[in-house]
Design a protein around this motif. Structure first.
Motif, mmCIF file in Angstrom:
data_model
loop_
_atom_site.group_PDB
_atom_site.id
_atom_site.type_symbol
_atom_site.label_atom_id
_atom_site.label_comp_id
_atom_site.label_asym_id
_atom_site.label_seq_id
_atom_site.Cartn_x
_atom_site.Cartn_y
_atom_site.Cartn_z
ATOM 1 N N GLY A 86 103.978 173.297 65.995
ATOM 2 C CA GLY A 86 104.902 174.120 66.776
ATOM 3 C C GLY A 86 105.961 173.278 67.461
ATOM 4 N N THR A 94 100.589 168.943 58.687
ATOM 5 C CA THR A 94 100.147 169.979 57.745
ATOM 6 C C THR A 94 98.877 169.546 57.035
ATOM 7 O OG1 THR A 94 102.441 170.721 57.437
ATOM 8 C CG2 THR A 94 100.825 171.382 55.772
ATOM 9 N N ASN A 150 113.519 175.767 64.737
ATOM 10 C CA ASN A 150 112.855 176.876 64.036
ATOM 11 C C ASN A 150 111.965 177.634 65.020
ATOM 12 O OD1 ASN A 150 114.013 175.839 61.628
ATOM 13 N ND2 ASN A 150 112.257 174.452 61.367
ATOM 14 N N TYR A 151 112.600 178.443 65.871
ATOM 15 C CA TYR A 151 111.867 179.030 66.985
ATOM 16 C C TYR A 151 110.797 180.045 66.537
ATOM 17 C CZ TYR A 151 115.540 176.903 69.858
ATOM 18 O OH TYR A 151 116.400 176.022 70.451
ATOM 19 N N GLY A 152 111.094 180.835 65.544
ATOM 20 C CA GLY A 152 110.117 181.826 65.085
ATOM 21 C C GLY A 152 108.859 181.165 64.550
ATOM 22 N N THR A 153 109.045 180.126 63.733
ATOM 23 C CA THR A 153 107.899 179.406 63.190
ATOM 24 C C THR A 153 107.121 178.707 64.296
ATOM 25 O OG1 THR A 153 109.133 179.034 61.138
ATOM 26 C CG2 THR A 153 107.181 177.664 61.513
ATOM 27 N N ALA A 154 107.873 178.110 65.233
ATOM 28 C CA ALA A 154 107.214 177.432 66.351
ATOM 29 C C ALA A 154 106.382 178.405 67.167
ATOM 30 C CB ALA A 154 108.268 176.757 67.233
ATOM 31 N N ASP A 155 106.930 179.596 67.419
ATOM 32 C CA ASP A 155 106.210 180.616 68.196
ATOM 33 C C ASP A 155 104.893 180.975 67.513
ATOM 34 O OD1 ASP A 155 105.528 182.555 69.997
ATOM 35 O OD2 ASP A 155 107.100 183.970 69.428
ATOM 36 N N SER A 156 104.930 181.119 66.197
ATOM 37 C CA SER A 156 103.719 181.471 65.450
ATOM 38 C C SER A 156 102.654 180.386 65.591
ATOM 39 C CB SER A 156 104.058 181.682 63.970
ATOM 40 O OG SER A 156 102.901 181.888 63.209
ATOM 41 N N TYR A 157 103.049 179.134 65.434
ATOM 42 C CA TYR A 157 102.096 178.030 65.555
ATOM 43 C C TYR A 157 101.526 177.940 66.970
ATOM 44 C CZ TYR A 157 103.102 176.005 60.938
ATOM 45 O OH TYR A 157 103.201 175.774 59.575
ATOM 46 N N HIS A 164 108.576 172.079 64.876
ATOM 47 C CA HIS A 164 109.502 173.145 64.480
ATOM 48 C C HIS A 164 110.425 173.545 65.633
ATOM 49 C CE1 HIS A 164 108.286 174.025 60.363
ATOM 50 N NE2 HIS A 164 107.036 173.760 60.738
#
Length: 893
Positions: free
Chosen positions: A731, A708, A739-746, A734
């Motif tokens: 990603g 980060t 944390n699949y949703g967060t990983a997808d975003s990254y 995560h």
């Protein structure tokens, strides 16, 4: 048309110039066209006053009482013409009466032709384009006129020579004529006429007063008195006054009406700033589509070759004057083709002189503006064409001219006000393509010698000054000493980066031009100074093109030091573009050159980069050897920045080969050194290394914290590649935490940036990560799409291919349409063992074990899983838990 004894007068060329001129002015009279337009017949005749008095009045063939007088003022000609309609005559006037125009009734105290007169030149039948500007002008004036809120409306129409200012103004005047029933007057002020001085305000007022019916003897001698009388004559009237080709405000101000209800249109090449209440229409060259449409209307478009018009319009600079002249040449040579015209212009040494027809040329139009400049302004205008970029600021122009910034700023403003320069953004100027060609035609090597060298020196030292704020994460070698020349200074990092962004294209053009003019060493110095910015901000293709050009030049010049430095940067950008084998060869030659030159710092720099290339080729042993040697050289040189760089790069080799303890140790030491040096780009890279090493060890909280911080620094620095790396690794962290949703975003954000950078190998990395994520989320078909796309992009990169094959094998275990899981894991195992990627060896063994279990081979499956477990335990990886749980389950059964 008739010429007769007494009117013919020969000019210097032996032609009947004045008589023919007067005849054509009569033929151009708008009243003649209006009379014909309103007549049911098809003929209209106009004669001069002399011809009417001496011939028509005594004629037995025509009836003089059917003629009507009109006052004609076309350009510099002001005279009386007599109009007749032979096939539909005007009603005869009473005998002895004074024939008058039916459109111009007399009124008490006014000359019979004063009201309603129109002296506008003819409107161009093929007027094309300018719809937006025309609509804005006419709608503003028409609305105010209809609502009686017009006041004295003044609109200035300016632009560079040849943009069609007069044509536009006349077209607008005809569109607005109905709102000004008391007359539409055109007055040529000759601001830029080749053979005539500008009209003095007093003379202009005399013409206007005569036109309004004031006898010659009643016109005052004093300018102020004439201006006062002119305003008196227009009081209460609604008149449209078109003042064409004005030279300055002093020429115009005495001519302006005083009361409400009139409109003044002013055309000129000069931006009339002091008329504060004037509306402004600045005409530029035409958009490409309008330029082509204008050319088509002048010619025969059905004969044009496809696509040839666009090329020809580009050569004409989309300038209306150039377009009309070129169209005229084509019409007068029916056998010519557009290709011949284009070739003629392309091959011409002076394109402006080639853009001509009869005795008119674009060059002559520019000459009239150039001659108005003083010698200092002319010198700067000439030298501006030596600047190879599309834009120039005040400081660069001052360096080019060898002058101080304040004086240069004033001269640039004069050029801008005379439409010889554009100012597309505050403080940044540019020459139009054709004004640049004209400027270049004036350049004198004797008087302009050294201007280009001063410009190169200014840019080199300014880039170096900007680099003080754009620190490099590795040691950079200067090819030459600092030059004792003025350069721009920056107060903040943001200011320096903004300048580099704005000047990037210009700097590249300067480097190419320096090579072309045999300033090879200066070109190499500029390329070396500019490279860190180009790399950090993702302009890799630009960097590759520039460095390849410079390399060819320095090799030809035999400059080995410049060749070594250029090869070092070229190898760097080749690696970023995924050309790993080319990069390895380029860096090997650079290392040899530095060794021959006895330059250990350069050698260490190349070895550090060569280690990164070997990592990308999955040659971990070779990468470690190069980086270790570079580290040793930096230690010997006591170069802390170099030591920090090699420690950070060793971290990447070590965590990829799962030497996690060494990776963590080197990453943290590299981070410490970069922070000690205050080197933020290096700190960002070290944070990425720390995050990756911690993540592979399963310390996800520490990894996310480090990554980060790296993301924040990369965004602050504008490092798009660093930003994408931080996003991709966040990603992965995560994903490992579920944390699949967060990983997808990254992952998705990283993929976008890598795609913009055209970094195919890294796009493939995000695709394989997305495939693994969607597999875990149960989106099997989408996962398969991502993984197969990644397989195509990875190419020969066996390390990443092994990981992708393992991901495909895992998917095939749950979704048979993906293929044979055992076959996929078996291929992954061979690749991973070949390149030494032990994590992927373990994943392949685990996959083979689970494939065997699914096929019913419990003994074989257990054996593979035990091998995977042993490797995971040796590497201290978090995958140990899942494999042990499976083996424990088998033991229980």
């Amino acid at each position: 048309m008739a010429l007769h004894a007494g009117e013919v007068a020969y000019d210097d060329q032996g032609a009947t110039g004045p008589a023919i001129n007067r005849t054509f002015r009569l033929l151009e009279a708008p009243q003649l066209k209006s009379a014909l337009a309103e007549s049911p017949g098809t003929l209209a005749l106009i004669t001069s006053a002399w011809f009417f008095d001496e011939v028509v009045r005594s004629s037995n063939v025509v009836d003089a009482t059917t003629f009507r007088p009109v006052q004609v003022a076309v350009k510099e000609t002001t005279t009386t013409g007599w109009i007749s309609l032979p096939d539909h005559p005007y009603p005869p006037q009473p005998v002895g009466g004074s024939p008058i125009s039916p459109r111009q009734p007399t009124e008490a105290g006014t000359h019979s032709s004063a009201r309603g007169q129109c002296t506008l030149p003819r409107d161009l039948p093929v007027f094309t384009g300018r719809a937006k500007q025309l609509a804005a002008l006419t709608s503003t004036v028409a609305t105010a006129a209809e609502e009686s809120t017009l006041g004295v409306a003044i609109h200035v129409i300016d632009g560079m020579p040849g943009t069609g200012k007069t044509t536009f103004a006349v077209h607008a005047a005809y569109s607005l004529a109905a709102h000004f029933p008391d007359g539409q007057i055109f007055l040529e002020l000759h601001g830029h006429s080749p053979s005539q001085a500008p009209v003095a305000p007093a003379d202009a007022l005399a013409s206007l007063l005569l036109l309004r019916g004031v006898p010659t003897l009643a016109i005052p001698a004093d300018l102020d008195d004439r201006s006062r009388l002119w305003r008196e004559k227009l009081a209460g009237k609604k008149v449209l006054l078109l003042l064409d080709d004005a030279v300055d405000e002093d020429q115009i101000r005495p001519l302006l009406p005083g009361g409400a209800g009139s409109l003044v249109l002013i055309t000129g090449r000069h931006r009339l700033e002091s008329i504060a209440d004037a509306g402004r229409v600045s005409l530029q060259t035409l958009p490409a589509a309008e330029a082509a449409a204008m050319f088509d209307r002048y010619t025969f478009p059905e004969q044009h070759e496809p696509g040839a018009v666009a090329e020809l319009m580009t050569l004409c600079g989309n300038l209306p004057l150039a377009i009309s002249l070129t169209a005229g040449r084509l019409r007068s040579h029916p056998g010519w083709t557009l290709r011949q015209l284009a070739d003629d212009l392309n091959c011409s040494r002076n394109r402006l002189k080639t853009l001509r027809a009869d005795n008119r040329s674009v060059a002559a139009a520019f000459e009239l503006s150039y001659r108005d400049l003083n010698p200092d302004q002319q010198r700067l205008f000439r030298r501006l064409s030596l600047h190879p970029g599309s834009h120039i600021d005040v400081a660069a122009a001052a360096a080019l001219d060898g002058n101080d910034a304040d004086a240069t700023r004033e001269q640039l403003e004069v050029l801008y006000l005379n439409h010889l320069l554009d100012e597309p953004s505050p403080g940044r100027y540019r020459l139009h393509d054709l004004t640049q060609a004209y400027s270049r035609s004036l350049t004198d090597p004797d008087t302009d010698d050294g201007a280009f060298e001063r410009l190169l020196d200014y840019y080199l030292e300014t880039v170096r000054a900007a680099n003080h704020f754009a620190a490099s994460p590795i040691p950079r070698l200067e090819l030459g000493p600092q030059l004792p020349v003025p350069s721009r200074r920056f107060d903040t990092e943001g200011e320096a980066i903004a300048w580099l962004i704005a000047e990037r294209a210009t700097l590249g053009a300067c480097i190419s031009s320096a090579v072309g003019q045999n300033r090879v060493r200066r070109a190499a110095e500029m390329a070396a100074a500019l490279y860190p910015f180009l790399q950090q901000h993702g302009h890799w293709h630009d960097a590759h093109r520039i460095l390849q050009t410079v390399l060819t030049a320095v090799q030809a010049a035999g400059d080995r030091a410049a060749e070594a430095a250029t090869r070092a940067d070229l190898g760097r950008v080749q690696r970023l573009l995924g050309r790993y084998h080319d990069a390895a060869a380029t860096l090997a030659r650079a290392r040899d050159l530095y060794f021959e030159l006895g330059n250990p710092l350069g050698e260490a720099d190349v070895l550090n980069e060569a280690g990164r290339v070997e990592l990308d080729l999955s040659n971990f042993a070779g990468g470690t050897a190069y980086l270790s040697r570079a580290h040793q050289l930096y230690e010997e040189l006591d170069n802390t920045l170099g030591v920090a760089a090699t420690l950070t790069q060793l971290t990447h080799v070590q965590y990829r080969s799962c030497d996690l303890e060494a990776a963590r140790r080197n990453a943290e030491r590299g981070l410490e050194l970069y922070r000690l040096l205050g080197n933020e780009p290096g700190e960002m890279g070290a944070l990425l290394a720390v995050g990756c090493a911690q993540g592979m060890s399963g310390n996800y909280a520490c990894a996310v914290s480090a990554l980060t911080q790296a993301l924040s620094l990369s965004m602050k620095l504008g490092d798009r590649y660093g930003e994408a790396r931080a996003l991709n690794n966040l990603g992965r962290m995560h994903f490992d935490c579920g944390n699949y949703g967060t990983a997808d975003s990254y992952y998705s954000r990283a993929q976008v940036i890598y795609s913009q950078l055209d970094y195919r190998a890294r796009v493939a990395v995000t695709l394989t990560n997305l495939g693994r994520l969607h597999h875990a989320a149960g989106n099997h078909r989408l996962a398969f799409t991502y993984l197969t796309r990644a397989e195509d992009l990875f190419g020969d990169d066996q390390s990443w291919q092994a990981e992708n094959l393992n991901n495909l094998g895992s998917l095939a275990l749950d979704w048979p349409e993906a293929g044979d899981p055992a076959e996929l894991h078996s291929r992954a195992l061979d690749m991973a063992r070949a390149v030494g990627v032990r994590l992927q060896v373990g994943r392949a063994l685990e996959g083979l074990g689970r494939s065997a279990l699914k096929a019913g081979d419990e003994a074989g499956g257990a054996e593979y899983l035990r091998q995977a477990l042993a490797l995971y335990q040796k590497l201290a990886l978090p995958e140990v838990a899942a494999v042990r749980a499976t083996l424990d389950g088998l033991a229980d059964t």
